[in-house]
Motif scaffolding. Structure first.
Motif, PDB file in Angstrom:
ATOM      1  N   ASP A  64       0.827  -1.265   0.045  1.00 57.86           N
ATOM      2  CA  ASP A  64      -0.150   0.143  -0.072  1.00 57.86           C
ATOM      3  C   ASP A  64       1.083   1.336   0.084  1.00 57.86           C
ATOM      4  O   ASP A  64       0.769   2.303  -0.776  1.00 57.86           O
ATOM      5  CB  ASP A  64      -0.908  -0.097   1.058  1.00 57.86           C
ATOM      6  N   SER A  65       1.721   1.494   0.905  1.00 58.64           N
ATOM      7  CA  SER A  65       2.509   2.570   0.970  1.00 58.64           C
ATOM      8  C   SER A  65       3.572   2.581  -0.152  1.00 58.64           C
ATOM      9  O   SER A  65       3.722   3.688  -0.758  1.00 58.64           O
ATOM     10  CB  SER A  65       3.418   2.534   2.235  1.00 58.64           C
ATOM     11  N   ASN A  66       4.089   1.514  -0.737  1.00 55.77           N
ATOM     12  CA  ASN A  66       4.888   1.450  -1.684  1.00 55.77           C
ATOM     13  C   ASN A  66       4.184   1.953  -2.964  1.00 55.77           C
ATOM     14  O   ASN A  66       4.685   2.864  -3.829  1.00 55.77           O
ATOM     15  CB  ASN A  66       5.493  -0.023  -1.990  1.00 55.77           C
ATOM     16  N   ASN A  67       3.067   1.556  -3.330  1.00 58.09           N
ATOM     17  CA  ASN A  67       2.201   1.816  -4.386  1.00 58.09           C
ATOM     18  C   ASN A  67       1.797   3.470  -4.286  1.00 58.09           C
ATOM     19  O   ASN A  67       1.965   4.110  -5.518  1.00 58.09           O
ATOM     20  CB  ASN A  67       0.743   1.123  -4.314  1.00 58.09           C
ATOM     21  N   LEU A  68       1.640   3.924  -2.935  1.00 59.51           N
ATOM     22  CA  LEU A  68       1.221   5.284  -2.860  1.00 59.51           C
ATOM     23  C   LEU A  68       2.519   6.326  -3.270  1.00 59.51           C
ATOM     24  O   LEU A  68       2.483   7.209  -3.947  1.00 59.51           O
ATOM     25  CB  LEU A  68       0.716   5.771  -1.513  1.00 59.51           C
ATOM     26  N   ILE A  69       3.657   5.781  -2.872  1.00 63.37           N
ATOM     27  CA  ILE A  69       4.782   6.805  -3.016  1.00 63.37           C
ATOM     28  C   ILE A  69       5.205   6.531  -4.476  1.00 63.37           C
ATOM     29  O   ILE A  69       5.605   7.425  -4.973  1.00 63.37           O
ATOM     30  CB  ILE A  69       6.108   5.922  -1.966  1.00 63.37           C
ATOM     31  N   SER A  70       5.136   5.396  -5.029  1.00 66.60           N
ATOM     32  CA  SER A  70       5.485   5.281  -6.504  1.00 66.60           C
ATOM     33  C   SER A  70       4.669   6.030  -7.578  1.00 66.60           C
ATOM     34  O   SER A  70       5.137   6.506  -8.260  1.00 66.60           O
ATOM     35  CB  SER A  70       5.311   3.402  -6.897  1.00 66.60           C
ATOM     36  N   GLY A  71       3.268   5.987  -6.884  1.00 62.55           N
ATOM     37  CA  GLY A  71       2.463   6.912  -7.870  1.00 62.55           C
ATOM     38  C   GLY A  71       2.765   8.159  -7.785  1.00 62.55           C
ATOM     39  O   GLY A  71       3.019   8.837  -8.957  1.00 62.55           O
ATOM     40  N   LEU A  72       3.251   8.784  -6.611  1.00 63.65           N
ATOM     41  CA  LEU A  72       3.858  10.124  -6.481  1.00 63.65           C
ATOM     42  C   LEU A  72       4.986  10.451  -7.134  1.00 63.65           C
ATOM     43  O   LEU A  72       5.113  11.473  -7.940  1.00 63.65           O
ATOM     44  CB  LEU A  72       3.947  10.313  -4.935  1.00 63.65           C
ATOM     45  N   ASN A  75       4.496  10.346 -11.248  1.00 63.50           N
ATOM     46  CA  ASN A  75       3.826  11.629 -11.591  1.00 63.50           C
ATOM     47  C   ASN A  75       4.711  12.853 -11.486  1.00 63.50           C
ATOM     48  O   ASN A  75       4.604  13.785 -12.297  1.00 63.50           O
ATOM     49  CB  ASN A  75       2.492  11.740 -10.462  1.00 63.50           C
ATOM     50  N   THR A  80      11.539   5.059  -9.703  1.00 65.12           N
ATOM     51  CA  THR A  80      11.209   4.128  -8.252  1.00 65.12           C
ATOM     52  C   THR A  80      11.893   2.959  -7.883  1.00 65.12           C
ATOM     53  O   THR A  80      11.727   2.476  -6.928  1.00 65.12           O
ATOM     54  CB  THR A  80       9.768   3.641  -8.243  1.00 65.12           C
TER      55      THR A  80
END
Length: 445
Positions: A64-72, A75, A80
């Motif tokens: 979850d945290s990895n996906n959030l950070i990766s998305g940021l 963008n 990553t």
């Protein structure tokens, strides 16, 4: 009365002390068996609840945290690939700061078993800190298994319960000792593994002329607590549908003309055995030379683990869920990468253990054997189930140096029809030559 007292002394207790009365024989035969089943049941529920909690925390951090950070980062047009390194270094820093300021480093499984065996109990100075100290290396991606910390926590809890019951006048002989069997049975989801592991570890320390009754009683209680743990697991999975442990592989019966496939499997496993024992020796010596650097050493371990995890992500974690992934996708991973993963896993686990990421080595080593087996099968075009069975059995037995313990553990992974092959491999692995100084150093960890 005098004759009765002499008769009572025929029954010998845990540390060579006579049992207080012949009625204790009946207690061990009936009441203690029921108590052992109940204790095992509670331990089974507890262990799998902990597995569920650690899995949820790992999912939160690494998915979850990895996906959030990766998305940021995506963008913002930032690569990553370095995230595993950042997570591992941060994990090492957190582990080091926690243990240096609060404590709670878990002790190795062998240390816990030795203390229970010699003192009849186990204690934790800071139980709450120990729970956090057990979870941190696992959640942060350490290449370690859960058996060390979990067994210590369970043994300490049961020791406190036993002490309280004794103070209340209720006799509960061997209570803490039987929890080892229940804990290992729950961790490996195999009652046979818990019974054999505990019994084999204690077997060489008893004089049969003095401990004959006691040894039989222990085996009965080990079995009862292991069965109770299995029932606890069954209840938990029926409610939550949670699975843990390592995968079950299919059986294999190769023809006589195919048995030569075992040669490259044993060779690769032997290389991994030497790497594990050599790394254990080297990292322990290096850790001792560095002294009490409780923050620096976990950070160094996180740095090395994070760098290697960028090209080889399966080096992270204990290897339980990764084993299921390999079953599905090993054919699309280059065999050379699978072999590199298996060999380096055997170096990363000792690094973690000796540099502050404390835990066990059972699950990582089993995963290393699975990776090696698939790698050999991929490169040689051999039967994958046969290669996995031979490499895993040889590696586990070569590191434990106890063939019965290895067989008891691996019966969880492989069906009975594969027993002749992995059973022989366990015997081979347990007696492959390893420099004595490496084994002595490993035993002291």
């Amino acid at each position: 009365m005098k004759n009765g007292k002499n008769k009572d002394k025929e029954f010998v207790g845990e540390v060579g002390k006579p049992l207080e009365s012949a009625s204790e024989k009946a207690e061990i035969g009936f009441g203690m068996v029921l108590l052992a089943v109940f204790i095992g049941f509670v331990i089974g529920l507890f262990v799998w609840a902990v597995f569920w909690a650690s899995s949820a925390l790992t999912q939160l951090l690494w998915v979850d945290s990895n996906n959030l950070i990766s998305g940021l980062l995506i963008n913002a047009n930032i690569p990553t690939w370095w995230l595993p390194l950042a997570f591992c270094v941060s994990g090492g820093l957190i582990i080091g700061m926690w243990t240096s300021r609060v404590g709670g480093e878990p002790e190795l499984l062998e240390t816990v078993m030795e203390k229970v065996k010699t003192t009849g109990g186990y204690s934790l100075k800071k139980p709450g800190a120990s729970v956090v100290g057990f979870l941190l290396p696992i959640v942060c991606g350490g290449s370690i298994g859960p058996e060390a910390g979990l067994t210590g926590i369970i043994a300490a809890a049961c020791t406190r319960i036993g002490t309280s019951l004794k103070a209340a006048g209720i006799r509960v002989k061997l209570l803490t000792d039987t929890t080892l069997s229940a804990a290992l049975s729950a961790i490996f989801a195999s009652p046979f593994a818990g019974v054999v592991t505990t019994a084999e570890d204690c077997m060489n320390d008893f004089d049969p002329s003095n401990f004959q009754f006691h040894r039989r009683a222990k085996l009965v209680l080990y079995t009862a607590s292991a069965i109770g743990a299995t029932l606890g697991i069954a209840l938990f999975t029926s409610i939550f549908g949670t699975e843990s442990g390592i995968p079950r592989f299919g059986g294999v019966t190769p023809g006589i003309n195919k048995l030569w496939w075992a040669i490259p499997c044993v060779i690769s496993a032997y290389a991994a055995i030497l790497i594990f024992h050599g790394s254990s020796f080297a990292f322990k010596k290096l850790g001792e030379k560095m002294g009490e650097r409780q923050v620096l050493k976990p950070v160094i371990a996180g740095l090395v683990l994070g760098i290697l995890a960028i090209p080889l992500p399966y080096l992270l974690f204990s290897g339980e869920s990764q084993s299921f992934e390999l079953m599905e996708m090993w054919t699309v991973v280059p065999g050379s990468l699978l072999i590199a993963t298996g060999l380096l896993k055997c170096a990363m686990t000792p690094l973690c253990i000796n540099f502050g990421w404390k835990g066990g080595h059972f699950f990582p080593i089993i995963f290393a054997g699975i990776a090696l087996g698939y790698g050999v099968a991929s490169i040689g075009g051999f039967n994958d189930m046969f290669c996995v069975a031979i490499t895993t059995a040889t590696l586990v037995a070569g590191i434990q140096r106890k063939p019965l313990m290895a067989i008891g553990t691996l019966l969880l992974c492989f069906p009975v029809e594969s027993f002749p092959w992995f059973g022989i491999a366990c015997l081979i692995g347990a007696y492959l030559p390893v420099p004595t100084k490496l084994l002595a150093k490993q035993a002291k960890q």
